[in-house]
Scaffold this motif. Structure first.
Motif, mmCIF file in Angstrom:
data_model
loop_
_atom_site.group_PDB
_atom_site.id
_atom_site.type_symbol
_atom_site.label_atom_id
_atom_site.label_comp_id
_atom_site.label_asym_id
_atom_site.label_seq_id
_atom_site.Cartn_x
_atom_site.Cartn_y
_atom_site.Cartn_z
ATOM 1 N N SER A 276 -8.755 72.005 26.416
ATOM 2 C CA SER A 276 -9.950 71.210 26.769
ATOM 3 C C SER A 276 -9.567 69.708 26.840
ATOM 4 C CB SER A 276 -10.930 71.199 25.622
ATOM 5 O OG SER A 276 -10.419 70.786 24.587
ATOM 6 N N TYR A 277 -8.280 69.373 26.530
ATOM 7 C CA TYR A 277 -7.844 68.167 26.579
ATOM 8 C C TYR A 277 -6.846 67.906 27.790
ATOM 9 C CZ TYR A 277 -9.690 67.664 21.861
ATOM 10 O OH TYR A 277 -10.409 67.593 20.982
ATOM 11 N N ASP B 65 -12.939 56.921 32.510
ATOM 12 C CA ASP B 65 -14.107 57.826 32.568
ATOM 13 C C ASP B 65 -13.452 59.100 32.018
ATOM 14 O OD1 ASP B 65 -16.049 55.769 32.135
ATOM 15 O OD2 ASP B 65 -16.080 55.921 34.370
ATOM 16 N N SER B 66 -12.351 59.394 32.336
ATOM 17 C CA SER B 66 -11.769 60.735 31.956
ATOM 18 C C SER B 66 -11.866 61.506 30.768
ATOM 19 C CB SER B 66 -10.280 60.837 32.962
ATOM 20 O OG SER B 66 -9.784 62.075 32.451
ATOM 21 N N ASP B 67 -11.897 62.659 30.697
ATOM 22 C CA ASP B 67 -12.061 63.154 29.357
ATOM 23 C C ASP B 67 -10.988 63.812 29.069
ATOM 24 O OD1 ASP B 67 -12.381 65.410 31.020
ATOM 25 O OD2 ASP B 67 -13.817 66.319 29.905
ATOM 26 N N LYS B 68 -9.691 63.545 29.695
ATOM 27 C CA LYS B 68 -8.649 64.405 29.781
ATOM 28 C C LYS B 68 -7.485 63.330 29.172
ATOM 29 C CE LYS B 68 -10.139 67.966 31.376
ATOM 30 N NZ LYS B 68 -10.393 69.249 30.471
ATOM 31 N N THR B 69 -6.386 63.899 28.413
ATOM 32 C CA THR B 69 -5.406 63.129 28.139
ATOM 33 C C THR B 69 -4.130 63.547 28.640
ATOM 34 O OG1 THR B 69 -4.494 64.720 26.278
ATOM 35 C CG2 THR B 69 -6.093 62.681 25.697
ATOM 36 N N PRO C 224 -8.569 61.548 23.591
ATOM 37 C CA PRO C 224 -8.607 60.788 24.785
ATOM 38 C C PRO C 224 -8.608 59.250 24.556
ATOM 39 C CG PRO C 224 -9.871 62.502 25.116
ATOM 40 C CD PRO C 224 -9.332 62.475 23.587
ATOM 41 N N ASP C 225 -9.470 58.746 23.561
ATOM 42 C CA ASP C 225 -9.615 57.284 23.471
ATOM 43 C C ASP C 225 -8.363 56.588 23.148
ATOM 44 O OD1 ASP C 225 -12.360 57.398 24.182
ATOM 45 O OD2 ASP C 225 -12.860 57.778 22.111
#
Length: 295
Positions: A88-89, A58-62, A251-252
Motif C-alpha cells: 500500500s506504500y 500529494d502522493s500517498d506512496k513512498t 510517506p510524510d
C-alpha cells in the motif's frame, strides 16, 4: 579457472565488467582489468536525460520497486514486501509467468532454522499475494518499447518511468545479480539517480560500498545500508527492508527527508553525467598499466 589450470605456463589478463571477480577468479597467474560497467551503456542518451527533480507531494506512496524479469531474488523481494504489507506504500511491478501453488515450489533457496521460523511465513504469505498483484504504470509500456528497434533504457525512463519517479521518494532497486560473489550496477541503479530517490540496493554484498567509494552519495544518514556487508543472501535481502521499514511505511517522513536533502540528488545526477565515466575510465587505464606481462 579450468582454462588457467590447463595452461600452467600461461599468464592471463581478463578484462571484466564485474566487481569482486577476484573472489571467483583469484589465481597467481590471473590479473584483472575492470572495463566499463552496466551503468556506462547509452552514455550519450543518459548524459542528455533530464532528472526527475519535481515531486508530487500529494502522493500517498513512498517507494517504487520495479521487477520485470522474475529472477529468484526478485521473487523473494516482492514476496517479502507483500508479506510485510508494504504494497500500500509502494508502486511494485512484478510478473511471473511460471505461477506455482506456493513459494516452496518456486524458489530453490535454502533457509536456515532461524529463517524458517521468522522469514518463511512472510515469504509464503507474500507469494500468494503476488499472484494477485495488480501491475501498474510499467510493464505494458516497457514491453511496447522493448519491441521497438530504437528502444533504449534512457528512452524507457523518459517515456515510461518518469511519472512513477515523480510520485515516489525511495527506490528499492533489484539489481540483475544478487547471490554471486561478483556484483555490478546497471541502468537500474542509474535510473534511481536520475529519478532523484533514496536508494535501497538489492544487489551483491559490497555494492553500496563500491558505489560510495566511487563518489556517489548513498545517503547513509537517511538509509540504513548495513545490509550491504551481510553475506547470507536471504538475510541481506530481508535486512535491507527491515532496517528501513519505518521510512518505507511513512510517506510524510519520506517527503520531509527528500525536501531536506534535495540538493544532494542534483549533485548525484551531475556525478553520474561526468565524474562517474571519468572514474571508471581512469581505473581501467591504471589497472592496465599495472599489468605484469611476465609473472
Amino acid at each position: 579457472l579450468d582454462l588457467v589450470n590447463t595452461h600452467p605456463d600461461t599468464n592471463f589478463v581478463i578484462v571484466i565488467a564485474r566487481e569482486n571477480a577476484i573472489a571467483e577468479l583469484g589465481h597467481d597467474r590471473v590479473q584483472l582489468v575492470h572495463f566499463l560497467s552496466g551503468m556506462t551503456n547509452e552514455k550519450s542518451q543518459y548524459q542528455s536525460l533530464l532528472a526527475q527533480t519535481q515531486k508530487n507531494f500529494d502522493s500517498d506512496k513512498t517507494f517504487v520497486c520495479l521487477n520485470r524479469h522474475p529472477r529468484q531474488h526478485r521473487i523473494n523481494l516482492v514476496s517479502y514486501l507483500l508479506g510485510q504489507n508494504l504494497d500500500s506504500y509502494g508502486i511494485i511491478s512484478f510478473r511471473d509467468n511460471m505461477i506455482v501453488p506456493s513459494w516452496l515450489e518456486r524458489v530453490s533457496w535454502e533457509l536456515n532454522d532461524q529463517q524458517q521460523q521468522t522469514i518463511k511465513p512472510l515469504l509464503m504469505l507474500g507469494y500468494e499475494k503476488s499472484k494477485r498483484l495488480l501491475l501498474k504504470n510499467t510493464l505494458d509500456q516497457v514491453d511496447f518499447f522493448y519491441r521497438q528497434n530504437s528502444f533504449n533504457n534512457a528512452l524507457n525512463f523518459d517515456m515510461s518511468l518518469r511519472s512513477i519517479y515523480q510520485n515516489c521518494f525511495i527506490e528499492i532497486v533489484p539489481e540483475t545479480s544478487f547471490n554471486q560473489p561478483t556484483f555490478g550496477a546497471s541502468e537500474k541503479f542509474l535510473n534511481s539517480v536520475y529519478g532523484c530517490v533514496f536508494p535501497i540496493l538489492i544487489g551483491g554484498s559490497g555494492l553500496v560500498k563500491w558505489l560510495s567509494d566511487m563518489g556517489f552519495d548513498m545517503f547513509h544518514d537517511v538509509i540504513d545500508h548495513s545490509y550491504d556487508q551481510i553475506n547470507n543472501p536471504m538475510d541481506r535481502l530481508c535486512t535491507a527492508i527491515d532496517k528501513n521499514i519505518a521510512l518505507l511505511s511513512d510517506p510524510d517522513a519520506a517527503k520531509q527527508l527528500w525536501m531536506q536533502h534535495s540538493a544532494r540528488f542534483d549533485r548525484n545526477v551531475e556525478f553520474a553525467k561526468t565524474k562517474m565515466y571519468d572514474w571508471l575510465r581512469n581505473r581501467s587505464i591504471s589497472e592496465f598499466r599495472q599489468v605484469k606481462w611476465k609473472i
